[in-house]
Design an enzyme around this catalytic site. Structure first.
Site, mmCIF file in Angstrom:
data_model
loop_
_atom_site.group_PDB
_atom_site.id
_atom_site.type_symbol
_atom_site.label_atom_id
_atom_site.label_comp_id
_atom_site.label_asym_id
_atom_site.label_seq_id
_atom_site.Cartn_x
_atom_site.Cartn_y
_atom_site.Cartn_z
ATOM 1 N N CYS A 8 12.402 -0.429 6.188
ATOM 2 C CA CYS A 8 11.605 0.163 5.107
ATOM 3 C C CYS A 8 10.464 1.054 5.585
ATOM 4 C CB CYS A 8 11.047 -0.939 4.217
ATOM 5 S SG CYS A 8 10.016 -2.130 5.090
ATOM 6 N N LYS A 62 3.601 -2.991 -1.143
ATOM 7 C CA LYS A 62 3.552 -3.213 0.305
ATOM 8 C C LYS A 62 3.224 -1.907 1.014
ATOM 9 C CE LYS A 62 7.350 -3.753 2.754
ATOM 10 N NZ LYS A 62 8.551 -4.345 3.377
ATOM 11 N N HIS A 64 2.530 -1.393 4.728
ATOM 12 C CA HIS A 64 3.278 -1.332 5.981
ATOM 13 C C HIS A 64 3.226 0.063 6.600
ATOM 14 C CE1 HIS A 64 6.996 -2.597 8.480
ATOM 15 N NE2 HIS A 64 5.863 -2.864 9.092
#
Length: 92
Positions: A8, A62, A64
């Site tokens: 991802c 998220k 990240h």
């Protein structure tokens, strides 16, 4: 065209910068070789472009994108706020 990676983080970087994942990550995820966990500070994000145009944007979900320094956080990359996780995986 839209391109995704099997992990991802490179895909998220591509979406937020408009660049191919291979031009942002120094190491491509393959087996035990994982990509770096941060978006380079030299990369301009969608949030930064929108901010320049006078918009206020918020990052939800998220991240990240890295948190090696506070400059890597979404709130320093053009987003007015961030609600979500910073790491790649969480136990909900």
């Amino acid at each position: 065209r839209h391109y995704v990676f099997r992990y991802c983080s490179p895909t998220r970087r591509s979406l937020l910068t408009g660049r191919f994942p291979t031009s942002i990550s120094s190491v491509q995820p393959d087996g035990d070789k994982l990509c770096s966990d941060f978006l380079p500070l030299a990369a301009t994000t969608l949030g930064e472009k929108l901010q320049t145009a006078g918009y206020v944007s918020h990052f939800v979900g998220k991240g990240h994108l890295g948190y090696a320094t506070t400059d890597h956080l979404p709130i320093r990359r053009g987003f007015a706020s961030h609600f979500g996780f910073l790491a790649g995986s969480e136990t909900y």
